[in-house]
Scaffold this motif. Structure first.
Motif, PDB file in Angstrom:
ATOM      1  N   ASP A  58       0.849  -1.179   0.000  1.00  0.00           N
ATOM      2  CA  ASP A  58       0.000   0.000   0.000  1.00  0.00           C
ATOM      3  C   ASP A  58       0.891   1.237   0.000  1.00  0.00           C
ATOM      4  N   LEU A  59       0.895   1.950  -1.139  1.00  0.00           N
ATOM      5  CA  LEU A  59       1.816   3.072  -1.264  1.00  0.00           C
ATOM      6  C   LEU A  59       1.203   4.373  -0.750  1.00  0.00           C
ATOM      7  N   SER A  60       0.028   4.235  -0.108  1.00  0.00           N
ATOM      8  CA  SER A  60      -0.671   5.465   0.244  1.00  0.00           C
ATOM      9  C   SER A  60       0.049   6.270   1.319  1.00  0.00           C
ATOM     10  N   SER A  61       0.970   5.597   2.041  1.00  0.00           N
ATOM     11  CA  SER A  61       1.629   6.346   3.116  1.00  0.00           C
ATOM     12  C   SER A  61       2.882   7.074   2.631  1.00  0.00           C
ATOM     13  N   MET A  62       3.283   6.829   1.374  1.00  0.00           N
ATOM     14  CA  MET A  62       4.533   7.465   0.946  1.00  0.00           C
ATOM     15  C   MET A  62       4.305   8.901   0.472  1.00  0.00           C
ATOM     16  N   GLU A  63       5.390   9.682   0.466  1.00  0.00           N
ATOM     17  CA  GLU A  63       5.261  11.040  -0.069  1.00  0.00           C
ATOM     18  C   GLU A  63       5.317  10.937  -1.607  1.00  0.00           C
ATOM     19  N   PRO A  64       4.908  11.980  -2.342  1.00  0.00           N
ATOM     20  CA  PRO A  64       4.951  11.891  -3.800  1.00  0.00           C
ATOM     21  C   PRO A  64       6.336  11.464  -4.286  1.00  0.00           C
ATOM     22  N   SER A  65       6.390  10.403  -5.076  1.00  0.00           N
ATOM     23  CA  SER A  65       7.674   9.800  -5.443  1.00  0.00           C
ATOM     24  C   SER A  65       7.726   9.374  -6.896  1.00  0.00           C
ATOM     25  N   ILE A  66       8.970   9.131  -7.326  1.00  0.00           N
ATOM     26  CA  ILE A  66       9.196   8.549  -8.654  1.00  0.00           C
ATOM     27  C   ILE A  66       9.159   7.041  -8.466  1.00  0.00           C
ATOM     28  N   LEU A  67       8.246   6.382  -9.105  1.00  0.00           N
ATOM     29  CA  LEU A  67       8.069   4.956  -8.882  1.00  0.00           C
ATOM     30  C   LEU A  67       8.974   4.154  -9.813  1.00  0.00           C
ATOM     31  N   ILE A  68       9.842   3.344  -9.202  1.00  0.00           N
ATOM     32  CA  ILE A  68      10.779   2.533  -9.984  1.00  0.00           C
ATOM     33  C   ILE A  68      10.348   1.073  -9.845  1.00  0.00           C
ATOM     34  N   ALA A  69      10.210   0.371 -10.954  1.00  0.00           N
ATOM     35  CA  ALA A  69       9.789  -1.025 -10.873  1.00  0.00           C
ATOM     36  C   ALA A  69      10.396  -1.809 -12.024  1.00  0.00           C
ATOM     37  N   ASP A  70      10.388  -3.112 -11.860  1.00  0.00           N
ATOM     38  CA  ASP A  70      10.860  -3.968 -12.932  1.00  0.00           C
ATOM     39  C   ASP A  70       9.883  -3.817 -14.103  1.00  0.00           C
ATOM     40  N   ASP A  71       8.625  -4.028 -13.783  1.00  0.00           N
ATOM     41  CA  ASP A  71       7.533  -3.821 -14.731  1.00  0.00           C
ATOM     42  C   ASP A  71       6.284  -3.642 -13.877  1.00  0.00           C
ATOM     43  N   LEU A  72       5.228  -3.162 -14.440  1.00  0.00           N
ATOM     44  CA  LEU A  72       4.007  -3.006 -13.647  1.00  0.00           C
ATOM     45  C   LEU A  72       2.863  -3.679 -14.374  1.00  0.00           C
ATOM     46  N   SER A  73       2.158  -4.548 -13.681  1.00  0.00           N
ATOM     47  CA  SER A  73       1.009  -5.189 -14.320  1.00  0.00           C
ATOM     48  C   SER A  73      -0.185  -4.252 -14.162  1.00  0.00           C
TER      49      SER A  73
ATOM     50  N   LEU B  44      -2.316   1.677  -7.247  1.00  0.00           N
ATOM     51  CA  LEU B  44      -1.459   2.799  -6.866  1.00  0.00           C
ATOM     52  C   LEU B  44      -2.285   4.036  -6.535  1.00  0.00           C
ATOM     53  N   ASP B  45      -1.814   4.747  -5.536  1.00  0.00           N
ATOM     54  CA  ASP B  45      -2.446   6.017  -5.217  1.00  0.00           C
ATOM     55  C   ASP B  45      -1.852   7.043  -6.195  1.00  0.00           C
ATOM     56  N   LYS B  46      -2.656   7.405  -7.195  1.00  0.00           N
ATOM     57  CA  LYS B  46      -2.115   8.170  -8.313  1.00  0.00           C
ATOM     58  C   LYS B  46      -1.590   9.553  -7.922  1.00  0.00           C
ATOM     59  N   GLU B  47      -2.129  10.076  -6.845  1.00  0.00           N
ATOM     60  CA  GLU B  47      -1.680  11.415  -6.426  1.00  0.00           C
ATOM     61  C   GLU B  47      -0.228  11.376  -5.934  1.00  0.00           C
ATOM     62  N   LYS B  48       0.244  10.169  -5.617  1.00  0.00           N
ATOM     63  CA  LYS B  48       1.574  10.064  -4.991  1.00  0.00           C
ATOM     64  C   LYS B  48       2.678   9.730  -5.997  1.00  0.00           C
ATOM     65  N   ILE B  49       2.349   9.732  -7.286  1.00  0.00           N
ATOM     66  CA  ILE B  49       3.367   9.323  -8.254  1.00  0.00           C
ATOM     67  C   ILE B  49       3.810  10.500  -9.120  1.00  0.00           C
ATOM     68  N   LEU B  50       5.123  10.751  -9.097  1.00  0.00           N
ATOM     69  CA  LEU B  50       5.655  11.860  -9.895  1.00  0.00           C
ATOM     70  C   LEU B  50       6.055  11.395 -11.283  1.00  0.00           C
ATOM     71  N   ALA B  51       6.500  10.121 -11.373  1.00  0.00           N
ATOM     72  CA  ALA B  51       6.914   9.564 -12.665  1.00  0.00           C
ATOM     73  C   ALA B  51       7.003   8.050 -12.537  1.00  0.00           C
ATOM     74  N   PHE B  52       6.956   7.376 -13.678  1.00  0.00           N
ATOM     75  CA  PHE B  52       7.195   5.932 -13.710  1.00  0.00           C
ATOM     76  C   PHE B  52       8.539   5.683 -14.394  1.00  0.00           C
ATOM     77  N   VAL B  53       9.329   4.792 -13.826  1.00  0.00           N
ATOM     78  CA  VAL B  53      10.543   4.333 -14.511  1.00  0.00           C
ATOM     79  C   VAL B  53      10.555   2.815 -14.384  1.00  0.00           C
ATOM     80  N   THR B  54      10.499   2.111 -15.513  1.00  0.00           N
ATOM     81  CA  THR B  54      10.504   0.648 -15.417  1.00  0.00           C
ATOM     82  C   THR B  54      11.624   0.045 -16.263  1.00  0.00           C
ATOM     83  N   VAL B  55      12.072  -1.136 -15.809  1.00  0.00           N
ATOM     84  CA  VAL B  55      13.150  -1.832 -16.514  1.00  0.00           C
ATOM     85  C   VAL B  55      12.586  -2.453 -17.800  1.00  0.00           C
ATOM     86  N   HIS B  56      11.379  -3.000 -17.681  1.00  0.00           N
ATOM     87  CA  HIS B  56      10.748  -3.613 -18.852  1.00  0.00           C
ATOM     88  C   HIS B  56       9.502  -2.821 -19.247  1.00  0.00           C
ATOM     89  N   GLY B  57       8.632  -3.441 -20.040  1.00  0.00           N
ATOM     90  CA  GLY B  57       7.390  -2.772 -20.445  1.00  0.00           C
ATOM     91  C   GLY B  57       7.469  -2.338 -21.896  1.00  0.00           C
TER      92      GLY B  57
END
Ligand code: PEP
Ligand code: MG
Length: 539
Positions: A148-163, A170-183
């Motif tokens: 549950d990412l709702s407790s984090m401050e607005p962040s750049i989300l780094i992931a391998d991939d996102l299904s 995801l709490d959309k208000e808390k995401i500044l950018a997506f960076v993924t290895v795949h996708g």
């Protein structure tokens, strides 16, 4: 400073702390241990922490979605106290001398398979719950924290991939950018980034274990670069560019309230695509003329059981009421392929994109379909609804759909429930539908071309396969000719055609689409004003 390059799927620049979303599989490595009692103790502590998290989630859900929907978290708390479940974990630790993460994963798999094979539908649905609580325990045990990412401050989300089911949570208000290895450029992460107007990079060759939560990064999706630990000079430059970008957005804002008319007076409708009720805010913010595609399957993702008729009705009604008479096109569920949901219990397939998905599931499992149709027909009373069916390949499928709609209508009538049968159209996303669009135009109210899938099926390129991104050419002549053919066939029957795939937002083609006679473009909310700007420049 460490810099990496990737492929930009939505341009923009941002700066902020990093949050790494680890994949479950990476957290479960089998390790031999010496002290089983210590592992069992770790499991006990993790269970307590999980119960605590679930208690908080319950309280949050009660406030946001009501007691009935929140009850699932209570069920999960109870499952964590189940003797059989705990004994199985302890037994694996003691007999195999393995770590708690592995024992929990094994138990989770065994129990969920057992539930899935039961005849009783209620027990079947528990398969996904057991997986869910096991995943929660594993994350706690491995120190990956709460999903549950709702407790984090607005962040750049780094992931391998996102299904898709991860993105929906995801709490959309808390995401500044997506960076993924795949996708891939057409993945739903990319689509989500465009909906939310946030920069996104894919195919970035990162090692997630080298990235620390909280470290600062700059994502420059104009240049396709992400920089970790930027120096002072770069931070200052980035702050300046962020301010410039804001100014550009402000200028675009001046187009709000203006018409989508070319200099020579041709008009085209510009609608927006959404995946959830909360996206309606982006639609209004960007002044779209309506909703051209509500991907209703997102209501089914990221949960452990089917959404009820009532839950769906409330969601559709809310969207219709908020859009206040503007057209809202809701697509019936398009589950399968890249959008997998455990509780549908779909078998693993060799070629899921060519498999049991979308309307095929609805026609084979009409109970699931009817629940959604009932909710839609009831909601239709509250606004300007159109229903749209995905993945159509034949007129027979449309006739079967109409039969099920008629049965649904009869049931509602008999039960004296208020309803309305709205306009019904289909997505054109298979070459078969294009080739018989003359025939289909006679029996439906409208077409909306899904260029993401149409490109995939026409060019024989899996849209999820990142290795094929260079071959995925939606500007291919074959696709453009198909669009023209569909538009012409619809117009011959007095019907209209829109485009709701990503190509609709491609401003290099806006002029061509208008010349072809496309009636509507449905694009990510963040693209509405950019496409309007382009339309107004065309002479
Ligand atoms: C499409 O295929 O173009 C489309 C709009 O549907 P989705 O991207 O959800 O498959
Ligand atoms: Mg599609």
């Amino acid at each position: 400073m460490q810099q990496y390059s990737g492929k930009s799927v939505y341009k923009g620049i941002t700066m902020g702390p990093v949050a790494v979303l680890e994949k479950q599989d990476d957290l479960v490595r089998r390790r031999k241990i010496d002290d089983p009692e210590q592992e069992i103790e770790r499991t006990g502590a993790a269970c307590e922490q999980a119960k605590d998290q679930l208690g908080k989630l319950y309280d949050k859900a009660v406030k946001e979605v009501g007691e009935t929907s929140a009850a699932i978290f209570e069920v999960h708390q109870m499952m964590l106290e189940d003797d059989d479940y705990l004994e199985s974990i302890h037994n694996i630790i003691r007999t195999e001398l393995v770590n708690a993460e592995y024992a929990v994963a094994q138990t989770g798999d065994n129990f969920s398979e057992m539930f899935a094979s039961m005849d009783d539908d209620y027990m079947k649905a528990r398969a996904a719950d057991v997986k869910d609580i096991s995943n929660r325990l594993i994350r706690i045990l491995s120190g990956a924290g709460d999903t549950d990412l709702s407790s984090m401050e607005p962040s750049i989300l780094i992931a391998d991939d996102l299904s898709p089911s991860e993105t929906v949570q995801l709490d959309k208000e808390k995401i500044l950018a997506f960076v993924t290895v795949h996708g891939s450029s057409n993945s739903h992460t990319a689509i989500l980034a465009r909906t939310m107007n946030i920069p996104a990079l894919i195919g970035v060759p990162l090692r997630l274990d080298e990235i620390k939560n909280g470290m600062t990064a700059v994502v420059d999706a104009h240049e396709g670069k992400v920089t970790f630990d930027p120096d002072e000079a770069m931070m200052a430059r980035t702050a300046e560019r962020i301010a410039q970008e804001k100014e550009k957005l402000r200028l675009l804002e001046e187009l709000k309230g203006k018409e989508n008319v070319t200099l020579s007076g041709k008009e085209i409708k510009i609608f927006a695509n959404i995946g959830s009720v909360s996206d309606v805010g982006y639609v209004l913010e960007n002044d779209a003329g309506g909703i051209g595609l509500f991907r209703s399957e997102f209501l089914y993702l990221g949960r452990t059981d089917f959404p009820t008729e009532e839950e769906q009705f409330q969601a559709y009604k809310q969207v219709l009421q908020t859009m206040a008479g503007k057209k809202v096109i809701i697509r019936t569920l398009d589950i399968g392929a890249d959008k997998q949901v455990d509780y549908f219990n779909l078998a693993k397939e060799e070629n899921p994109a060519l498999g049991y998905r979308a309307i095929r599931i609805c026609l084979k499992q009409p109970d699931i379909f009817k629940t959604q149709l009932r909710a839609l027909l009831r909601a239709a009373v509250f606004g300007n609804l159109s229903i749209m069916y995905p993945m159509i390949t034949s007129a027979e499928e449309v006739q079967k759909i109409y039969e099920i709609v008629a049965e649904t209508e009869k049931e509602l009538k008999e039960a004296e429930v208020p309803y309305k049968v709205p306009e019904q159209g289909i997505m054109i996303e298979t070459p078969a539908a294009v080739m018989i669009s003359d025939e289909l135009a006679e029996i439906v109210d409208f077409f909306s071309i899904g260029t993401n899938d149409l490109t995939q099926y026409t060019l024989a390129i899996d849209r999820q396969n990142e290795k094929l991104d260079d071959f995925y050419n939606p500007h291919h002549k074959a696709i453009l000719r198909m669009i023209k053919m569909v538009v012409d066939n619809s117009h011959k029957c007095g019907k209209w055609t829109g485009i709701c795939g990503e190509l609709g937002a491609d401003t290099e083609l806006t002029e061509e689409f208008i010349n072809m006679g496309v009636d509507e473009l449905s694009v990510s909310p963040s693209m509405v004003l950019k496409v309007r700007q382009r339309v107004r420049e065309i002479s």
